[in-house]
Write a protein that holds these residues in place. Structure first.
Motif, mmCIF file in Angstrom:
data_model
loop_
_atom_site.group_PDB
_atom_site.id
_atom_site.type_symbol
_atom_site.label_atom_id
_atom_site.label_comp_id
_atom_site.label_asym_id
_atom_site.label_seq_id
_atom_site.Cartn_x
_atom_site.Cartn_y
_atom_site.Cartn_z
ATOM 1 N N LYS A 30 0.834 -1.192 0.000
ATOM 2 C CA LYS A 30 0.000 0.000 0.000
ATOM 3 C C LYS A 30 0.866 1.239 0.000
ATOM 4 C CE LYS A 30 -3.756 -2.118 2.629
ATOM 5 N NZ LYS A 30 -4.609 -1.988 3.828
ATOM 6 N N VAL A 31 0.302 2.299 -0.551
ATOM 7 C CA VAL A 31 0.882 3.625 -0.433
ATOM 8 C C VAL A 31 -0.156 4.451 0.315
ATOM 9 C CG1 VAL A 31 0.102 4.227 -2.784
ATOM 10 C CG2 VAL A 31 1.797 5.646 -1.614
ATOM 11 N N LYS A 32 0.220 4.967 1.485
ATOM 12 C CA LYS A 32 -0.709 5.751 2.314
ATOM 13 C C LYS A 32 -2.042 5.015 2.473
ATOM 14 C CE LYS A 32 1.245 10.128 2.499
ATOM 15 N NZ LYS A 32 1.298 10.771 3.787
ATOM 16 N N ASP A 33 -1.969 3.727 2.801
ATOM 17 C CA ASP A 33 -3.140 2.880 3.070
ATOM 18 C C ASP A 33 -4.006 2.564 1.855
ATOM 19 O OD1 ASP A 33 -2.490 2.563 5.787
ATOM 20 O OD2 ASP A 33 -3.445 4.473 6.270
ATOM 21 N N LYS A 34 -3.500 2.781 0.656
ATOM 22 C CA LYS A 34 -4.219 2.432 -0.572
ATOM 23 C C LYS A 34 -3.424 1.354 -1.308
ATOM 24 C CE LYS A 34 -7.265 5.762 -0.136
ATOM 25 N NZ LYS A 34 -8.626 5.497 0.228
ATOM 26 N N MET A 35 -4.077 0.233 -1.600
ATOM 27 C CA MET A 35 -3.391 -0.901 -2.216
ATOM 28 C C MET A 35 -2.978 -0.593 -3.658
ATOM 29 S SD MET A 35 -4.643 -4.870 -2.570
ATOM 30 C CE MET A 35 -6.056 -4.531 -3.589
ATOM 31 N N PHE A 36 -1.702 -0.909 -3.973
ATOM 32 C CA PHE A 36 -1.239 -0.789 -5.348
ATOM 33 C C PHE A 36 -0.657 -2.089 -5.884
ATOM 34 C CE2 PHE A 36 2.629 0.270 -3.050
ATOM 35 C CZ PHE A 36 3.679 -0.158 -3.858
ATOM 36 N N ALA A 37 -0.484 -3.115 -5.037
ATOM 37 C CA ALA A 37 0.050 -4.395 -5.518
ATOM 38 C C ALA A 37 -0.177 -5.489 -4.488
ATOM 39 C CB ALA A 37 1.547 -4.268 -5.802
ATOM 40 N N THR A 38 -0.211 -6.727 -4.983
ATOM 41 C CA THR A 38 -0.147 -7.900 -4.114
ATOM 42 C C THR A 38 0.908 -8.838 -4.689
ATOM 43 O OG1 THR A 38 -1.808 -9.257 -5.247
ATOM 44 C CG2 THR A 38 -2.614 -7.741 -3.545
ATOM 45 N N LEU A 39 1.491 -9.634 -3.825
ATOM 46 C CA LEU A 39 2.521 -10.595 -4.233
ATOM 47 C C LEU A 39 2.289 -11.875 -3.450
ATOM 48 C CD1 LEU A 39 5.181 -11.022 -5.877
ATOM 49 C CD2 LEU A 39 6.405 -10.180 -3.867
ATOM 50 N N SER A 40 2.147 -12.979 -4.175
ATOM 51 C CA SER A 40 1.862 -14.254 -3.507
ATOM 52 C C SER A 40 2.314 -15.422 -4.366
ATOM 53 C CB SER A 40 0.363 -14.382 -3.220
ATOM 54 O OG SER A 40 -0.365 -14.387 -4.429
ATOM 55 N N PRO A 41 2.540 -16.583 -3.731
ATOM 56 C CA PRO A 41 2.822 -17.778 -4.527
ATOM 57 C C PRO A 41 1.587 -18.085 -5.374
ATOM 58 C CG PRO A 41 3.259 -18.171 -2.185
ATOM 59 C CD PRO A 41 2.543 -16.865 -2.296
ATOM 60 N N GLY A 42 1.786 -18.342 -6.650
ATOM 61 C CA GLY A 42 0.658 -18.561 -7.549
ATOM 62 C C GLY A 42 0.110 -19.963 -7.507
ATOM 63 N N LYS A 43 -0.997 -20.140 -8.204
ATOM 64 C CA LYS A 43 -1.589 -21.466 -8.357
ATOM 65 C C LYS A 43 -0.672 -22.305 -9.249
ATOM 66 C CE LYS A 43 -5.577 -21.344 -10.116
ATOM 67 N NZ LYS A 43 -6.876 -21.221 -10.726
ATOM 68 N N TYR A 44 -0.668 -23.591 -9.021
ATOM 69 C CA TYR A 44 0.108 -24.465 -9.887
ATOM 70 C C TYR A 44 -0.451 -25.878 -9.823
ATOM 71 C CZ TYR A 44 2.548 -26.509 -5.860
ATOM 72 O OH TYR A 44 2.835 -27.170 -4.705
ATOM 73 N N ASN A 45 -0.159 -26.657 -10.848
ATOM 74 C CA ASN A 45 -0.568 -28.054 -10.902
ATOM 75 C C ASN A 45 0.578 -28.932 -10.416
ATOM 76 O OD1 ASN A 45 -3.111 -27.479 -12.055
ATOM 77 N ND2 ASN A 45 -2.149 -27.256 -14.054
ATOM 78 N N GLU A 46 0.246 -30.103 -9.938
ATOM 79 C CA GLU A 46 1.251 -31.071 -9.466
ATOM 80 C C GLU A 46 2.352 -31.240 -10.519
ATOM 81 O OE1 GLU A 46 2.770 -33.557 -6.579
ATOM 82 O OE2 GLU A 46 0.865 -32.506 -6.420
#
Length: 125
Positions: A30-46
């Motif tokens: 966030k910038v000044k409490d406003k979201m500008f990005a997320t980062l996470s492990p993505g979905k994947y298949n076995e």
């Protein structure tokens, strides 16, 4: 760009912070409490390599153009598909392009702030 480089670049933005309001494993920037990005492990298949996913705000026309150019840029996962893209950090999008997309996401959010908040951030740009 890998997830640690993306994380560092996201936090290098003025007044940026990171938290996990959606639970462990999903970093919300966030910038000044406003979201500008997320980062996470993505979905994947076995059996597939697990890549990190970076959600970024985007101008609707540019969002579609980026999806047309890069296979690893898809409509925003769990986001408004018109205004957000997900960048799969699999090494196919050049680092400079990812940084440009992060910069644009940040600036789009700053542009929607109050004049006072916007001016406080713009001093550092």
């Amino acid at each position: 760009m890998d997830h640690t480089q993306a994380h560092a670049y996201l936090l290098s933005k003025p007044f940026s912070s990171v938290g996990q309001p959606f639970g462990e494993g999903v970093d919300v920037f966030k910038v000044k409490d406003k979201m500008f990005a997320t980062l996470s492990p993505g979905k994947y298949n076995e059996g597939e390599t697990r890549h990190w996913w970076l959600n970024l705000k985007c101008d609707p026309d540019e969002a579609q153009a980026l999806r047309d150019i890069f296979d690893s840029v898809i409509p925003g996962y769990h986001m408004n598909k018109r205004l957000w893209n997900t960048v799969i950090l699999d090494g196919t999008v050049p680092r400079g392009e990812i940084e440009r997309m992060i910069d644009n996401s940040f600036l789009l959010v700053v542009a929607k702030m109050t004049k006072k908040q916007r001016e406080a951030v713009q001093v550092y740009l």
